[in-house]
Design a protein around this motif. Sequence first.
Motif, PDB file in Angstrom:
ATOM      1  N   SER A 217      -5.369  21.282  29.843  1.00 36.75           N
ATOM      2  CA  SER A 217      -5.880  20.336  30.840  1.00 36.75           C
ATOM      3  C   SER A 217      -4.796  19.987  31.859  1.00 36.75           C
ATOM      4  O   SER A 217      -5.109  19.519  32.957  1.00 36.75           O
ATOM      5  CB  SER A 217      -6.387  19.060  30.155  1.00 36.75           C
ATOM      6  OG  SER A 217      -5.328  18.421  29.469  1.00 36.75           O
TER       7      SER A 217
ATOM      8  N   GLU B 128      -5.262  21.405  35.419  1.00 32.66           N
ATOM      9  CA  GLU B 128      -6.291  20.902  36.330  1.00 32.66           C
ATOM     10  C   GLU B 128      -5.663  20.529  37.669  1.00 32.66           C
ATOM     11  O   GLU B 128      -4.657  19.822  37.722  1.00 32.66           O
ATOM     12  CB  GLU B 128      -6.999  19.670  35.745  1.00 32.66           C
ATOM     13  CG  GLU B 128      -7.791  19.922  34.497  1.00 32.66           C
ATOM     14  CD  GLU B 128      -9.118  20.645  34.708  1.00 32.66           C
ATOM     15  OE1 GLU B 128      -9.559  20.798  35.868  1.00 32.66           O
ATOM     16  OE2 GLU B 128      -9.698  21.072  33.696  1.00 32.66           O
TER      17      GLU B 128
ATOM     18  N   TYR C 129      -5.467  29.066  32.209  1.00 36.10           N
ATOM     19  CA  TYR C 129      -6.819  28.579  32.470  1.00 36.10           C
ATOM     20  C   TYR C 129      -6.890  27.084  32.199  1.00 36.10           C
ATOM     21  O   TYR C 129      -6.216  26.572  31.306  1.00 36.10           O
ATOM     22  CB  TYR C 129      -7.834  29.269  31.545  1.00 36.10           C
ATOM     23  CG  TYR C 129      -7.847  30.760  31.650  1.00 36.10           C
ATOM     24  CD1 TYR C 129      -8.570  31.408  32.639  1.00 36.10           C
ATOM     25  CD2 TYR C 129      -7.123  31.540  30.750  1.00 36.10           C
ATOM     26  CE1 TYR C 129      -8.581  32.791  32.730  1.00 36.10           C
ATOM     27  CE2 TYR C 129      -7.125  32.926  30.830  1.00 36.10           C
ATOM     28  CZ  TYR C 129      -7.859  33.540  31.826  1.00 36.10           C
ATOM     29  OH  TYR C 129      -7.861  34.916  31.911  1.00 36.10           O
ATOM     30  N   THR C 130      -7.762  26.413  32.930  1.00 35.91           N
ATOM     31  CA  THR C 130      -8.134  25.051  32.579  1.00 35.91           C
ATOM     32  C   THR C 130      -9.181  25.151  31.474  1.00 35.91           C
ATOM     33  O   THR C 130      -9.817  26.208  31.320  1.00 35.91           O
ATOM     34  CB  THR C 130      -8.728  24.306  33.786  1.00 35.91           C
ATOM     35  OG1 THR C 130      -9.927  24.959  34.178  1.00 35.91           O
ATOM     36  CG2 THR C 130      -7.736  24.225  34.937  1.00 35.91           C
ATOM     37  N   PRO C 131      -9.411  24.097  30.711  1.00 38.32           N
ATOM     38  CA  PRO C 131     -10.440  24.160  29.658  1.00 38.32           C
ATOM     39  C   PRO C 131     -11.824  24.523  30.195  1.00 38.32           C
ATOM     40  O   PRO C 131     -12.551  25.303  29.570  1.00 38.32           O
ATOM     41  CB  PRO C 131     -10.413  22.766  29.052  1.00 38.32           C
ATOM     42  CG  PRO C 131      -9.005  22.310  29.256  1.00 38.32           C
ATOM     43  CD  PRO C 131      -8.631  22.856  30.616  1.00 38.32           C
ATOM     44  N   SER C 132     -12.188  23.989  31.358  1.00 40.40           N
ATOM     45  CA  SER C 132     -13.524  24.287  31.913  1.00 40.40           C
ATOM     46  C   SER C 132     -13.625  25.750  32.348  1.00 40.40           C
ATOM     47  O   SER C 132     -14.648  26.401  32.119  1.00 40.40           O
ATOM     48  CB  SER C 132     -13.865  23.350  33.064  1.00 40.40           C
ATOM     49  OG  SER C 132     -12.925  23.463  34.104  1.00 40.40           O
ATOM     50  N   THR C 133     -12.583  26.281  32.949  1.00 46.16           N
ATOM     51  CA  THR C 133     -12.594  27.691  33.334  1.00 46.16           C
ATOM     52  C   THR C 133     -12.638  28.589  32.105  1.00 46.16           C
ATOM     53  O   THR C 133     -13.370  29.574  32.068  1.00 46.16           O
ATOM     54  CB  THR C 133     -11.342  28.037  34.176  1.00 46.16           C
ATOM     55  OG1 THR C 133     -11.278  27.158  35.288  1.00 46.16           O
ATOM     56  CG2 THR C 133     -11.372  29.467  34.664  1.00 46.16           C
ATOM     57  N   TRP C 134     -11.873  28.235  31.090  1.00 51.56           N
ATOM     58  CA  TRP C 134     -11.822  29.018  29.856  1.00 51.56           C
ATOM     59  C   TRP C 134     -13.186  29.034  29.163  1.00 51.56           C
ATOM     60  O   TRP C 134     -13.648  30.076  28.728  1.00 51.56           O
ATOM     61  CB  TRP C 134     -10.743  28.467  28.937  1.00 51.56           C
ATOM     62  CG  TRP C 134     -10.596  29.205  27.649  1.00 51.56           C
ATOM     63  CD1 TRP C 134     -10.877  28.743  26.405  1.00 51.56           C
ATOM     64  CD2 TRP C 134     -10.125  30.540  27.463  1.00 51.56           C
ATOM     65  NE1 TRP C 134     -10.607  29.697  25.455  1.00 51.56           N
ATOM     66  CE2 TRP C 134     -10.150  30.818  26.084  1.00 51.56           C
ATOM     67  CE3 TRP C 134      -9.691  31.538  28.346  1.00 51.56           C
ATOM     68  CZ2 TRP C 134      -9.753  32.042  25.565  1.00 51.56           C
ATOM     69  CZ3 TRP C 134      -9.301  32.755  27.818  1.00 51.56           C
ATOM     70  CH2 TRP C 134      -9.330  32.994  26.451  1.00 51.56           C
ATOM     71  N   SER C 135     -13.830  27.879  29.080  1.00 50.73           N
ATOM     72  CA  SER C 135     -15.134  27.834  28.415  1.00 50.73           C
ATOM     73  C   SER C 135     -16.169  28.625  29.202  1.00 50.73           C
ATOM     74  O   SER C 135     -17.060  29.228  28.616  1.00 50.73           O
ATOM     75  CB  SER C 135     -15.602  26.396  28.194  1.00 50.73           C
ATOM     76  OG  SER C 135     -15.859  25.753  29.432  1.00 50.73           O
ATOM     77  N   GLY C 136     -16.038  28.681  30.522  1.00 45.50           N
ATOM     78  CA  GLY C 136     -16.925  29.498  31.347  1.00 45.50           C
ATOM     79  C   GLY C 136     -16.735  30.975  31.108  1.00 45.50           C
ATOM     80  O   GLY C 136     -17.701  31.751  31.154  1.00 45.50           O
TER      81      GLY C 136
ATOM     82  N   SER D 172     -18.452  32.068  27.751  1.00 49.72           N
ATOM     83  CA  SER D 172     -19.923  31.969  27.698  1.00 49.72           C
ATOM     84  C   SER D 172     -20.587  33.283  28.033  1.00 49.72           C
ATOM     85  O   SER D 172     -20.123  34.115  28.680  1.00 49.72           O
ATOM     86  CB  SER D 172     -20.414  30.913  28.677  1.00 49.72           C
ATOM     87  OG  SER D 172     -19.876  29.665  28.361  1.00 49.72           O
TER      88      SER D 172
END
Length: 84
Positions: free
Chosen positions: A39, A42, A74-81, A84
């Motif tokens: 994070s 970010e 990666y940020t957590p949101s980019t990584w989770s994307g 998926s």
Amino acid sequence: MVSLEQVKKTIQQEIPDAEVVIKDLTGGGDHLEAIVVSSQFEGKTKVKQHQLVYSALQAELQSEAIHALALKTYTPSTWSGLKS
């Protein structure tokens, strides 16, 4: 030579919330790939993200315990994307 676990721990000391995966690209232990998710990345450019990781590994890079480092941040949101 530095162990993959040592590299992971060193990054996590500087970036405590980081998820870190270290891979040995050549089998010799000195050409590595690091995937770092944090994070703290970010709002930072890729250059700034990489500088945070390089800063953590400064001693290993200067002593050439790590000869080459391929870095993916990666940020957590980019990584989770990506997962998926």
